[in-house]
Write an enzyme that holds these catalytic residues in place. Structure first.
Site, PDB file in Angstrom:
ATOM      1  N   HIS A 121       0.833  -1.207   0.000  1.00 61.58           N
ATOM      2  CA  HIS A 121       0.000   0.000   0.000  1.00 61.58           C
ATOM      3  C   HIS A 121       0.864   1.252   0.000  1.00 61.58           C
ATOM      4  O   HIS A 121       0.587   2.207  -0.734  1.00 61.58           O
ATOM      5  CB  HIS A 121      -0.917  -0.018   1.221  1.00 61.58           C
ATOM      6  CG  HIS A 121      -1.709   1.242   1.403  1.00 61.58           C
ATOM      7  ND1 HIS A 121      -2.819   1.548   0.638  1.00 61.58           N
ATOM      8  CD2 HIS A 121      -1.552   2.284   2.272  1.00 61.58           C
ATOM      9  CE1 HIS A 121      -3.316   2.706   1.023  1.00 61.58           C
ATOM     10  NE2 HIS A 121      -2.565   3.178   2.006  1.00 61.58           N
TER      11      HIS A 121
ATOM     12  N   HIS B 151       1.040   5.067  -2.202  1.00 66.13           N
ATOM     13  CA  HIS B 151       1.369   6.432  -1.799  1.00 66.13           C
ATOM     14  C   HIS B 151       2.622   7.006  -2.462  1.00 66.13           C
ATOM     15  O   HIS B 151       2.604   8.109  -3.014  1.00 66.13           O
ATOM     16  CB  HIS B 151       1.571   6.489  -0.283  1.00 66.13           C
ATOM     17  CG  HIS B 151       0.300   6.523   0.497  1.00 66.13           C
ATOM     18  ND1 HIS B 151      -0.527   7.636   0.532  1.00 66.13           N
ATOM     19  CD2 HIS B 151      -0.287   5.591   1.289  1.00 66.13           C
ATOM     20  CE1 HIS B 151      -1.562   7.386   1.308  1.00 66.13           C
ATOM     21  NE2 HIS B 151      -1.457   6.152   1.774  1.00 66.13           N
TER      22      HIS B 151
ATOM     23  N   SER C  86      -3.574   0.844  -4.913  1.00 66.77           N
ATOM     24  CA  SER C  86      -3.005  -0.395  -4.372  1.00 66.77           C
ATOM     25  C   SER C  86      -4.060  -1.480  -4.200  1.00 66.77           C
ATOM     26  O   SER C  86      -3.804  -2.505  -3.573  1.00 66.77           O
ATOM     27  CB  SER C  86      -2.326  -0.121  -3.025  1.00 66.77           C
ATOM     28  OG  SER C  86      -3.245   0.406  -2.077  1.00 66.77           O
TER      29      SER C  86
ATOM     30  N   GLU D 226      -6.115   9.301  -0.044  1.00 66.44           N
ATOM     31  CA  GLU D 226      -6.352   7.856  -0.020  1.00 66.44           C
ATOM     32  C   GLU D 226      -7.263   7.377  -1.153  1.00 66.44           C
ATOM     33  O   GLU D 226      -7.006   6.340  -1.764  1.00 66.44           O
ATOM     34  CB  GLU D 226      -6.961   7.438   1.331  1.00 66.44           C
ATOM     35  CG  GLU D 226      -5.973   7.413   2.481  1.00 66.44           C
ATOM     36  CD  GLU D 226      -4.966   6.260   2.401  1.00 66.44           C
ATOM     37  OE1 GLU D 226      -5.083   5.413   1.492  1.00 66.44           O
ATOM     38  OE2 GLU D 226      -4.060   6.236   3.236  1.00 66.44           O
TER      39      GLU D 226
END
Length: 393
Positions: A231, A236, A295, A276
């Site tokens: 993730h 990110h 992700s 997010e």
């Protein structure tokens, strides 16, 4: 200045044009000393009151503790909500003793790290961990090409070239951190597990992302109940290569410093619906820039795929709303299911401008600026940081 006569040490002085009276100037002054506790300060203020028709004194206000220098991030990085080991009973690795031992080892490395004095230590990932990473990579690669925003795809090409991004190796956090620092002045700081919204957002104020190093359990390579290195590094980090996106993230972080609990909740929701799970328009189509989408193979397609001709209406299709931080800040979100609502910005720049405007409208205890040279936050009024933050060993 009159201050030298009263032995008062000025630490900052700033002048601004008075918006109500353009021919006049307002002066903002910080100095050492306490009103009511320092006779020299009281005498100086008495003198100034006779010299001006408008003297505004900002008394010290106590606010939630917040870091003032980047080294103080070490004081909050280890305040994890879990220790990286105490897994929930429904976690895929709950009954796996070897997996829990591995998590404990990686957590210990993060807990001992001091970001301002040390490079991030290398991690020797196991064959099984690399295979799990490779399965995630293989599943996501075609979806990134189809649904990721152009900034993400540009960054991924750079990461492949400079940071050993590939399906066959998990990149070392130290190499990724060095690349980000040089490219966008952004930092990574390993953490043992989840930390509070306040602490996490405070890190962003210093252009620092708190990053986990453990990986999801191999029994479910395409699922994780918590942020893991897939993730972090696949969702990110590529976006942190883009300076506009770094600025966008830092806007939220600076607004979080000293903020009330209610405002932290609002800012965390804005972060959730943008960093997010944010979408942006690109040549008339929906593209993803949020890490939770980039992700997750299932949710990325769920959020971005357009309905094809002849497809029946489906109540499970998500609602897409224009990016509006005012709305997002007051909208709760689920953490265990796909999002029922996504927000779409006209561009990353549009998202940043609207977020900045929202932050400026918050009832903040002060306005903060980050000095990248000194890695220090400067604030525009005197405050006292509440006590209670534990010292780092």
């Amino acid at each position: 200045m009159t201050s030298w006569k009263y032995d008062v040490n000025i630490t900052r002085i700033e002048s601004r044009i008075n918006t109500d009276r353009p021919s006049k100037f307002d002066f903002f002054v910080d100095f050492h000393g306490q009103i009511g506790d320092d006779a020299n300060v009281d005498a100086l203020l008495g003198k100034l009151r006779g010299m001006t028709d408008r003297l505004l004194v900002l008394d010290e206000k106590e606010v939630h503790w917040f870091p003032r220098h980047i080294s103080e991030l070490d004081l909050i990085a280890n305040r994890t909500l879990d220790a990286g080991v105490d897994l929930e009973a429904d976690h895929p690795g709950f009954h796996d003793v070897a997996y829990r031992k591995r998590r404990a080892h990686l957590a210990d490395i993060a807990l001992k790290h001091r970001m301002h004095h040390e490079t991030i230590p290398s991690t020797e990932y196991t064959r099984e961990e690399v295979e799990t990473w490779g399965m995630v990579w293989d599943t996501m690669k075609d979806l990134w090409e189809k649904y990721a925003c152009k900034e993400y795809k540009t960054s991924m090409r750079l990461m492949e070239r400079h940071c050993n991004y590939s399906r066959d190796a998990i990149p070392q956090l130290s190499a990724v951190a060095s690349f980000l620092k040089e490219h966008s002045n952004f930092r990574l700081r390993p953490v043992a597990g989840l930390i509070s919204s306040r602490d996490f957002l405070n890190g962003l104020a210093f252009r620092t992302f708190f990053c986990t190093q453990y990986i999801r359990h191999p029994s479910k390579p395409l699922y994780t109940p918590e942020p893991d290195i897939c993730h972090e590094l696949l969702g990110h980090v590529p976006m942190f290569v883009d300076r506009d996106f770094c600025d966008f993230s830092q806007e939220i972080g600076l607004a979080s410093l000293g903020a009330s609990d209610d405002d932290i909740t609002r800012l965390a929701r804005c972060y959730w619906y943008s960093v997010e799970f944010g979408l942006c328009r690109e040549d008339g189509t929906k593209k993803a820039y949020g890490a939770g989408l980039l992700s997750s193979f299932g949710e990325l397609e769920y959020a971005c795929r357009d309905r094809v001709d002849g497809e029946e209406e489906d109540d499970e299709r998500p609602e897409i709303r224009p990016w509006d931080p005012e709305v997002a800040a007051n909208l709760e979100f689920p953490i265990t299911t796909y999002q029922p609502v996504y927000f779409i910005a006209d561009s990353l720049q549009d998202g940043k401008v609207k977020m900045r405007k929202y932050c400026e409208g918050l009832s903040r205890p002060f306005h903060a600026l980050f000095n990248s040279q000194t890695e220090t936050v400067h604030i525009d009024r005197p405050v006292r940081r509440a006590k209670g933050v534990p010292c780092s060993d």
